[in-house]
Design an enzyme around this catalytic site. Structure first.
Site, PDB file in Angstrom:
ATOM      1  N   SER A  44      -3.192   2.486  -7.632  1.00 37.21           N
ATOM      2  CA  SER A  44      -2.850   3.513  -8.623  1.00 37.21           C
ATOM      3  C   SER A  44      -3.118   3.009 -10.028  1.00 37.21           C
ATOM      4  CB  SER A  44      -1.377   3.934  -8.473  1.00 37.21           C
ATOM      5  OG  SER A  44      -0.523   2.803  -8.491  1.00 37.21           O
ATOM      6  N   GLU A 113      -5.098   1.293   3.534  1.00 35.51           N
ATOM      7  CA  GLU A 113      -4.850   2.676   3.954  1.00 35.51           C
ATOM      8  C   GLU A 113      -5.516   2.972   5.292  1.00 35.51           C
ATOM      9  OE1 GLU A 113      -5.956   5.420   0.868  1.00 35.51           O
ATOM     10  OE2 GLU A 113      -4.671   4.443  -0.614  1.00 35.51           O
ATOM     11  N   GLU A 180       3.435   7.971   3.020  1.00 35.62           N
ATOM     12  CA  GLU A 180       3.362   8.754   1.778  1.00 35.62           C
ATOM     13  C   GLU A 180       3.209  10.245   2.078  1.00 35.62           C
ATOM     14  OE1 GLU A 180       0.629   7.313  -1.192  1.00 35.62           O
ATOM     15  OE2 GLU A 180       0.912   9.083  -2.466  1.00 35.62           O
TER      16      GLU A 180
HETATM   17  O1  KIV Z   1      -1.278   2.569  -5.329  1.00 36.42           O
HETATM   18  C1  KIV Z   1      -0.068   2.785  -5.272  1.00 36.42           C
HETATM   19  O2  KIV Z   1       0.684   2.725  -6.270  1.00 36.42           O
HETATM   20  C2  KIV Z   1       0.500   3.116  -3.965  1.00 36.42           C
HETATM   21  C3  KIV Z   1       1.870   3.707  -3.928  1.00 36.42           C
HETATM   22  C4  KIV Z   1       1.823   5.123  -4.348  1.00 36.42           C
HETATM   23  C5  KIV Z   1       2.500   3.549  -2.586  1.00 36.42           C
HETATM   24  O3  KIV Z   1      -0.142   2.949  -2.980  1.00 36.42           O
END
Ligand code: KIV
Length: 263
Positions: A44, A113, A180
């Site tokens: 993220s 993932e 998620e």
């Molecule tokens: O990239 C991220 O911050 C995540 C979280 C939303 C679990 O994978």
């Protein structure tokens, strides 16, 4: 908390695992001084720290730089680093190189993932001594295939697929998994079925723990307020007000004054 064994122990004792994201040393130091159990250097960061429209833009090099900064700020904490877009899809050797880069940068574990098509990679990483956290349900790296950031696992078929993926993750040696944006009942079912801890985000209260993106928790981005993320601070207005006060003081010749003026 420092190790995946402590993580598993806390889950067995139903202590409620707490993970938050951090991307730099300053925030990592703050998280390390808090009651959180683990730091996620999530991909993220491509969106939050680099301003890209999706996590697809994160690269191994980008992740490694942030992991190293986080490790400098939180020397004693369990740090999980995301394997970025396609890092697990170019074969075992490339995935091992990418995971090795993140581990050498300071990660305790990697997160990846999905399972389908790279279950062998998961097993290989685990057998190579790299702790792996899975991530199921809404997997943001496949956002274009999913057609957006939307709830997953609503139909019976989808729910069965996610349950099967959770089973596969555990069988391949993952030490935990993020769930998620799936229905709370499905997340609770998976949590009850699996021996490894589940960490939810937008997955209800029935998981072994919760993860939030720090900027959501701190309310730093008024453009992005997911329904499932509680704002524990009105960070955007607090930060803006502080900067506005600074600007006002400078323009009124009220900063710097007194001890702030070095003789
Ligand atoms: O990239 C991220 O911050 C995540 C979280 C939303 C679990 O994978």
């Amino acid at each position: 908390m420092k190790t995946i064994l402590q993580f598993a122990q806390a889950a067995r004792e139903r202590r409620g695992l707490v993970m938050v994201t951090a991307y730099d040393a300053l925030m990592a130091r703050l998280v390390a001084a808090s009651a959180a159990d683990a730091i996620l250097v999530g991909d993220s960061l491509a969106m939050v720290a680099h301003g890209f429209p999706s996590t697809i833009h994160a690269t191994v090099e980008m992740m490694a730089m942030h992991v190293a900064a986080v490790r400098r700020g939180a020397s004693d904490m369990l740090v999980v680093a995301d394997l970025p877009f396609l890092a697990v899809r170019r074969g075992i050797a490339a995935a091992t190189d990418a995971a090795g880069t993140l581990m050498q940068a300071g990660a305790t574990a990697v997160k990846l993932e999905g399972v389908a098509g790279h279950a062998d990679v998961i097993a290989h990483l685990v057998q190579s001594g790299i702790p792996v956290m899975g991530h199921l349900g809404l997997t943001p790296q496949t956002v274009h295939q999913l057609g957006g950031h939307r709830l997953q696992g609503r139909s019976v078929a989808e729910a069965e697929r996610i349950r099967a993926e959770a089973r596969e993750l555990e069988a391949r040696g993952a030490f935990a998994m993020v769930l998620e944006c799936i229905p709370a009942a499905l997340a609770a079912t998976i949590t009850a079925e699996r021996a490894i801890p589940t960490i939810g985000i937008g997955a209800g209260a029935g998981t072994a723990g919760q993860v939030l993106v720090l900027s959501d928790l701190l309310g730093l981005d008024p453009r992005f307020q997911p329904r499932f993320a509680r704002r524990y601070l009105e960070g955007d207005s607090l930060v803006r007000e502080a900067i506005d006060r600074f600007a006002r003081d400078v323009r009124a010749a009220e900063f710097p004054t007194g001890a702030e003026v070095l003789a």
